[in-house]
Design an enzyme around this catalytic site. Sequence first.
Site, PDB file in Angstrom:
ATOM      1  N   THR B 343      43.495  44.735  29.506  1.00 22.48           N
ATOM      2  CA  THR B 343      44.769  45.574  29.190  1.00 22.48           C
ATOM      3  C   THR B 343      46.140  44.494  29.483  1.00 22.48           C
ATOM      4  OG1 THR B 343      46.159  47.248  30.268  1.00 22.48           O
ATOM      5  CG2 THR B 343      44.570  46.286  31.826  1.00 22.48           C
ATOM      6  N   HIS B 395      31.700  47.269  41.437  1.00 20.96           N
ATOM      7  CA  HIS B 395      30.978  46.589  42.346  1.00 20.96           C
ATOM      8  C   HIS B 395      29.619  46.959  42.512  1.00 20.96           C
ATOM      9  CE1 HIS B 395      30.794  43.683  45.662  1.00 20.96           C
ATOM     10  NE2 HIS B 395      31.631  44.000  46.490  1.00 20.96           N
TER      11      HIS B 395
END
Lengths: 327, 417
Positions: B343, B395
Amino acid sequence: MPEMTLIEAVRQALDEELARDERVLVIGEDVGRRGGVFRATQGLLEKYGEERVIDSPLAEASIVGVGVGAALYGMRPVCEIQFADFIHMAFNQVVNEAARMCYRSNGEWTLPMVIRAPYGGGIGGGIYHSQSVEAFYAHVPGLKVVIPSNPKDAKGLLKAAIRDPNPVMFFEPKKGYRLIRGEVPEGDYSVPIGPAHVSREGTDLSVFAYGMMHHYALQAAAQAGAEGISVEVVDLRTLLPVDRQSILASVRKTGKALIVHEDNLTGGYGAEVAAILAEEAFGDLDAPVMRLCAPDVPGIPFSHAMQEWVMPNPQKILGAIRRLARF
Amino acid sequence: MPTPITMPKLGESIVEGTVARWIKTEGDAVQEYEPILEVDSDKVVAEVPSPAAGTLLRILAREGQSVPTGSVIGWVGAPGEAVPGDETGEPAGAKPPAPAQAVRAGRDRELGFISPVVARMAAEYNLDLRLVKGSGEGGRITKKDVQAYLDAQKTNGGPQPWELPADGDLFRPRELDSAAPKPPEPPTLDDPAQDRLLPLDPMRRAIAEHMAMSMRTAPHVTTVMEADLTRVTEHRRANLEVFARDGAHLTYTAYVVAAVAAGLKAFPLVNSSWSDAGILLHRRMHIGLAVSLEEQGLVVPVIRDADGLSLLGIARAVNDLAARARTRRLRADEASGGTFTITNHGVGGSLFATPVINQPQCGILGVGAIQKRVVVIDDMLAVRPMVYLSFTFDHRVVDGYTADGFLRTVVKALEGW
C-alpha cells in the site's frame, strides 16, 4: 501363498491343466523345444510329449485353424500366437470360424479353445512386437476376451479359459511378464471370466484399466492418495463380455471416470466403457468421461524417447487423475 | 416466452450488485450478448450482455438500485410480448426468482457448468443451486459440493419453509436466500438539520467488513525501516525514457514490487496464509497493490507471478492495473487471489503507517512518502532521498525475526539497485 511372476503363473496354469485333462494340448511357434520365446511353455514338452506340446510352422492362420479343428474333434487346444502383432494373419480363422461355430450350429457344436497372445508396448519391441489388439476382438460376438493384470488372475483366468466351452482370446501384458509379481493361491482354483475387480476402493474418481495399465493405474492411484485424492481402481480383467454392473456401480459412487489403455485412442476399448457410462450413468456423471490412451499413431515406435511419448505411464495417469479430480 | 435478465454474480462471495447504468432503454432492440447494462459490485463495474436477441421489454431495477445476485432485473423478448409479473401488479425489481427452478445439465450462464449428476440431485432434493458454494474448476458446483450442502442442511434441520406465518406469500423471504444479514435499524439522528446519514455503497460495506474482520482475526504487528533510494532514483531517472519508448511509465512502485518479490523469495514464510490446520505457504507470488479511488474507497488489483516479471513487466502491470482500477474496469478475478499486498500511503504525504492486513495474507507493506532527508553516512552528513517502509505482519505466522529479515531484504534490494 507363493509369490511368482506373471509368466510363471501362466506356465503353472498350462502345466496343471495339461496334467489335469489329457484333452488339453498346446500349439504354437517355438512352444516345444524352445519352451516359448517368453518361456511360458518351458519344460512342458519334456513332461507331456510332442503330441500335446506341438511346435507349429510360422503360420498363424494354421495355428488357429488347427486349433479350431482339434476343438471340434473334442480336444482343448491352447494356441499360442508368439506376439499379438502376428495374430492378424489368423483373423479369418478367429472371426469367421472360431467365434461363430456355436452360433452357426445352433449350439450343437461348441469350440473349447484358447488363443494366448502376449501384447503391448514399452519393451522396445517396435512396430511388430508391441501392438495391442484387444479392440478388434472385443467387437466380435462369440468370443471372450480376457486380459489379466497380475499372477493370481493370470493363472485363475487361464484355467477358466481352458475349461470354457467356447473360444477365449487370452491376451497377456508382456511388459509385465517378469515385472509384475504377486501371490498365487496354492492348489487348483480358477477366476471366473466376466467379473471386473475393484482393486482399490476410492470415492473421488474411478479409473478403469486392464493389463499393464492396471498395474500403472494402481501406482498412480497410490501417489494420488498421498496427495489426498481418493481413487477407485477397477481392473476390467474381462473385456468381452463386459462387466457393466461393476463399471456403473463404481461411477455411481464417484461420479467421475478415467479409462486408461495403451491401445490407441480412436475406436479403442475405452470408447465402449465411455459409451456405457454415457448411456446408462449419464445422471451420475459429475465430469466428462476421460480417456488416457496411446495417441493415434500407426505403431509403437522403436526409439526409446518416442516410445515413452506414445505409451501411457504412471506419471501420465497421475496427471490425468489430478485434472479429473480438479474438475 | 420473454427471457429474464438477472443480476450476475461478479465474484465469489459477492451476494448483491448495483445497477450502475442501463445502456439500453425499454423498447430498444438488442442482440444476444450485446451489452445491455452496467452493474457495480463492490470492486468492479461490469457490462452485462443481453441473454437473448429481441427487445428490451421491461427494466425492473432502476439505476443505483442494489439487488441480490440472481434477481430478475429486466426482461428481453419479442416486441409487445407480455412480461411475467405485469398482470399481478407485483412491485418491480429486487424480487428473487422462485428458487429451485429446474436446472439442466450443461453450461449455465450464472452457475457455470452443471454436471448431469448435479442437475439430477438439484431436481431430486428441490435445491436452489445458487445457495451451493462451488469448489470445482472455475467455481463449478461439484457433486461433493451438493452432497456437503445437503449434509449441512440435514444438521441445520433443513431449510426454513418458504411460507412463514408472517408473510404467507408463495415466495421465499429474501433473507433466507443468501446469508445476507438483516439491514440494521438506521441510527436516529439527534438533529437532522446537523447530521446526515450517508448510505453505504457496496464498496464501503465490503471494505468495512474486511477491515474489521482482519483486525479481529490476526494479531497485527508493524515494524518500520527506512531505505535510501539514491540508486533507485538514479536508475529511474536514467531509464524513464527508455521505458517510455517501450510504452511503460516507470514508477517507484515498480521498484518496490521487485524488491518485495526478492524479500518473499528470501523469506518464503511471509508469502503465506494462516489456517488452523497449518500455515499455507504459497509458491507463487501474487502481489496486490492498493489503489485509492479517493473518497470512493480503494481496490487491490493483483500482479500475478510478480517474481517472474522484469522491471519493465512489473511497470507495465502496475500502469495497466492501476489505470483500470481507477476507472473501475478491472475484471473481478483481477482483484483477488493476492498473496501479499503493498500500500502506497505515501502518495498522500504519510511518512509511516500501520496498514491493516489484507486477509488471508500474512503481511502488507506500507510505502511512505519519499523525502530528502539528512542522513549520517560514514560520520558525515548527506542529503538522500529516504523512504520509510512499514511492514505489518500476522504475528501468528511469523515473529519479529522473520519479519525484520524480510523487511531488511526489501531495503537492501532497493538500496543496492
